[in-house]
Design an enzyme around this catalytic site. Structure first.
Site, PDB file in Angstrom:
ATOM      1  N   GLU A  44       0.870  -1.176   0.000  1.00 44.63           N
ATOM      2  CA  GLU A  44       0.000   0.000   0.000  1.00 44.63           C
ATOM      3  C   GLU A  44       0.909   1.229   0.000  1.00 44.63           C
ATOM      4  OE1 GLU A  44      -2.749   0.384   3.295  1.00 44.63           O
ATOM      5  OE2 GLU A  44      -3.505   2.276   2.495  1.00 44.63           O
ATOM      6  N   ARG A 282       5.325 -13.219   9.785  1.00 38.79           N
ATOM      7  CA  ARG A 282       5.828 -11.872   9.620  1.00 38.79           C
ATOM      8  C   ARG A 282       7.244 -11.791  10.160  1.00 38.79           C
ATOM      9  NH1 ARG A 282       2.689  -7.345   9.248  1.00 38.79           N
ATOM     10  NH2 ARG A 282       3.848  -5.628  10.151  1.00 38.79           N
ATOM     11  N   LYS A 292       4.542   0.382   8.914  1.00 41.56           N
ATOM     12  CA  LYS A 292       4.595   1.723   8.349  1.00 41.56           C
ATOM     13  C   LYS A 292       3.925   2.731   9.268  1.00 41.56           C
ATOM     14  CE  LYS A 292       3.164  -0.056   4.504  1.00 41.56           C
ATOM     15  NZ  LYS A 292       2.461  -0.197   3.248  1.00 41.56           N
TER      16      LYS A 292
END
Ligand code: ATP
Ligand code: MG
Length: 583
Positions: A44, A282, A292
């Protein structure tokens, strides 16, 4: 470990090694579920990429390569408030720098708005979606979860009692089609209506309790401008974007596991290409944060100088710090692909970095905390050019000439007026070897009125050029130096970890706590007046060096008051070996 060629993307991938994703893919090819492999990396554009994303796109690109397939770069840009083109540019630059090539397969979910809208209409027509008038808060209340738990990951699987149906759930298909068209046409205020999937308000997975597919938001999108005032939600958009690109394996991190039933539901109801979602653990790294959202907070709060601050775990920060793509790839390949989350010690990342830098960086001399060394018997006004080896690990790097004269800079800590026990460097009466130069013997020192040592005095022995000790003299130390008449002044920035806590995020889960609680106030030390060998005057931004005895350094793009700036990348000593041994 360590001997593979890490210069090629995917080179580190242990092809014969069975990771669970490869196994799934093999099964799918064997069973005929898919006849090819096509993956995607879907960032994104709401921030810069971090090393966690490196793990993700390493897996995406490597799986494609391993099975002779392709990997798309797709911007998952359906959240206009937070996205912009500068993030798109930064992401492309960083993926490229890491050595990956998506060729012409650059896609944007925002290009699919019309396609997504049509599929939403198709789902409405099937009676599987409805327009709701409940507010966001009411929706979560009806769902049976508090607002702040709406987006929570695992906790979404709940033992909570069944939710309640919205009073608008049974609208007719015609009414829903009409209202949805009017939502698009801008007839309703932001938040006044949503389109929801009609699944099951009693589902044990809260995400399946009639999730929102579209919301009304009058926001200007960085690509579609004001063409749309309704925007699709991730859970609806992502699987259908995957399907549109013919993605076979949609690889993502573990927090999306709970979204998988929804992923499959939308694919089924829309009747599109059956992309398969597979989750992997992850990457979590000690002493930093990898999200982020948190990184943006560090930037906006000016805790760091920007997304590319050398202390940041972003690709741009790591690059500016002196990391190499090969070192990062070596790291992400060696940590492996697992199905359970874990924390990787940042010392292991540094180990991978040193392995690479040791092989490839040029050795030079620099003095960070300078103290003058005066050679009293040096022929006044003369300079000698000494031969210095550029890289003992790589003969092809050759040698250079480095100037030697009667006044040198040495490290302040390489002299002691009164030597502590086991101190073998300079003190009155003691001899040391000057790297590539001569053996010198300390004859005294100068002090100013404040009692500070301002210069060390010594004599040199002309017979000891190149460090020879002809009479088997015992000289236990070699120190580095630069010629005071020739050295270039430089600024050096030395970094420590951004956080003192191993897991800064733990504080955030305590009441009143924040990940900023463990921010390290001493993570940056600026040394404004250091000196380096003359050859460093020509260093270009990004050039990497080993400063002998001090560590690895990289030329920063900055210049401070005419002085080129160098960042300390990492020290010479490997703490990983020690940690690994104690495990
Ligand atoms: P962040 O929390 O940093 O914003 P994100 O998942 O929201 O991460 P995206 O841009 O949506 O960021 O992620 C793109 C891809 O990178 C996704 O497939 C996601 O699973 C993956 N990814 C993000 N963070 C990590 C991580 N720490 N380790 C492995 N993969 C990650
Ligand atoms: Mg995200």
């Amino acid at each position: 470990m360590g001997t593979e060629d890490t210069t090629k993307p995917g080179a580190f991938f242990p092809a014969e090694n069975a990771d669970f994703i490869s196994e799934f893919i093999k099964e799918d090819l064997k069973s005929g579920r898919f006849s090819y492999v096509h993956t995607r990396f879907p960032p994104e554009p709401n921030g810069w990429l971090h090393i966690g994303h490196c793990k993700a796109f390493y897996i995406d690109f490597t799986m494609a390569e391993k099975f002779g397939g392709k990997c798309n770069l797709r911007f998952d840009d359906t959240n206009p408030e937070k996205e912009n083109v500068s993030y798109v540019d930064a992401i492309k630059r960083d993926v490229k720098w890491m050595g990956y090539d998506w060729e012409d397969r650059e896609y944007y979910a925002s290009d699919y708005y019309e396609y997504l809208y049509d599929l939403a209409v198709k789902i409405i027509r099937k009676g599987r979606a409805y327009v709701d008038d409940l507010s966001e808060d009411e929706i979560s209340e009806y769902r049976g979860t508090s607002a702040d738990r709406r987006t929570a990951g695992k906790s979404a699987v709940a033992v909570t009692p069944p939710g309640r149906n919205s009073p608008y759930r049974d609208r007719t298909v015609e009414e829903n089609l009409d209202l949805f068209a009017r939502m698009r046409a801008g007839e309703f205020a932001d938040g006044a209506k949503t389109l929801r999937a009609k699944i099951d308000m009693a589902h044990t997975n809260l995400l399946m309790r009639d999730p929102v597919m579209y919301r009304i938001r009058r926001e200007t999108h960085y690509r579609t401008g004001n063409a749309w005032c309704i925007y699709p939600m991730y859970d609806f958009q992502h699987p259908l974007s995957d399907a549109r690109e013919g993605i076979t394996h949609s690889l993502c991190s573990l927090e999306y596991e709970i979204h998988r039933p929804l992923y499959e539901w939308f694919i089924n109801e829309a009747g599109v290409f059956p992309s398969r979602q597979i989750e992997f653990a992850r990457l979590n790294l000690s002493r930093t944060v990898l999200s982020k959202r948190w990184l943006l907070q560090l930037v906006q709060g000016k805790y760091v100088s920007g997304w590319d601050d050398p202390r940041m775990p972003t690709i741009a920060g790591l690059r500016r710090r002196g990391y190499t793509p090969a070192a990062i790839r070596s790291f992400v390949s060696q940590i492996g692909i697992a199905k359970t989350d874990s924390m990787v010690d940042i010392a292991f990342l540094e180990y991978c970095l040193r392995e690479d830098l040791n092989k490839h960086s040029r050795r030079v001399m620099a003095v960070l905390r300078p103290l003058k060394l005066i050679i009293e018997n040096w022929p006044a006004g003369t300079t000698e050019e000494l031969d210095a080896v550029n890289n003992p690990e790589d003969e092809s790097a050759g040698t250079r000439k480095t100037p030697f004269s009667g006044e040198l800079w040495i490290e302040r800590e390489d002299f002691e007026e009164v030597p502590p026990p086991k101190y073998f460097r300079l003190f009155p009466g003691n001899s040391v070897r000057l790297r590539y130069g001569y053996i010198v013997t300390c004859t005294g020192f100068d002090k100013n009125d404040a009692g500070e040592i301002t210069a060390v005095r010594c004599t040199y022995d002309p017979e000891t050029k190149g460090g020879n000790a002809p009479d088997n003299r015992k000289v236990r130390s070699t120190i580095h130096w630069v010629s005071a008449f020739h050295a270039v002044p430089i600024e050096v920035r030395v970094y420590d970890y951004l956080f003192n806590a191993e897991r800064p995020m733990e504080a955030a889960s305590r009441p009143g706590g924040s990940f900023l609680d463990s921010l390290n106030p001493n993570s940056l030390e600026v040394i404004p007046s250091a000196y380096a060998e003359p050859c460093l005057a020509d260093a270009q931004a990004g050039d990497r060096f080993q400063f002998e005895r001090l560590g690895y350094f990289v030329r920063d793009p900055d210049t401070q008051e005419g002085r080129p700036v160098f960042n300390k990348t990492v020290g010479l000593r490997d703490t990983w070996a020690k940690i690994a041994k104690n495990k």
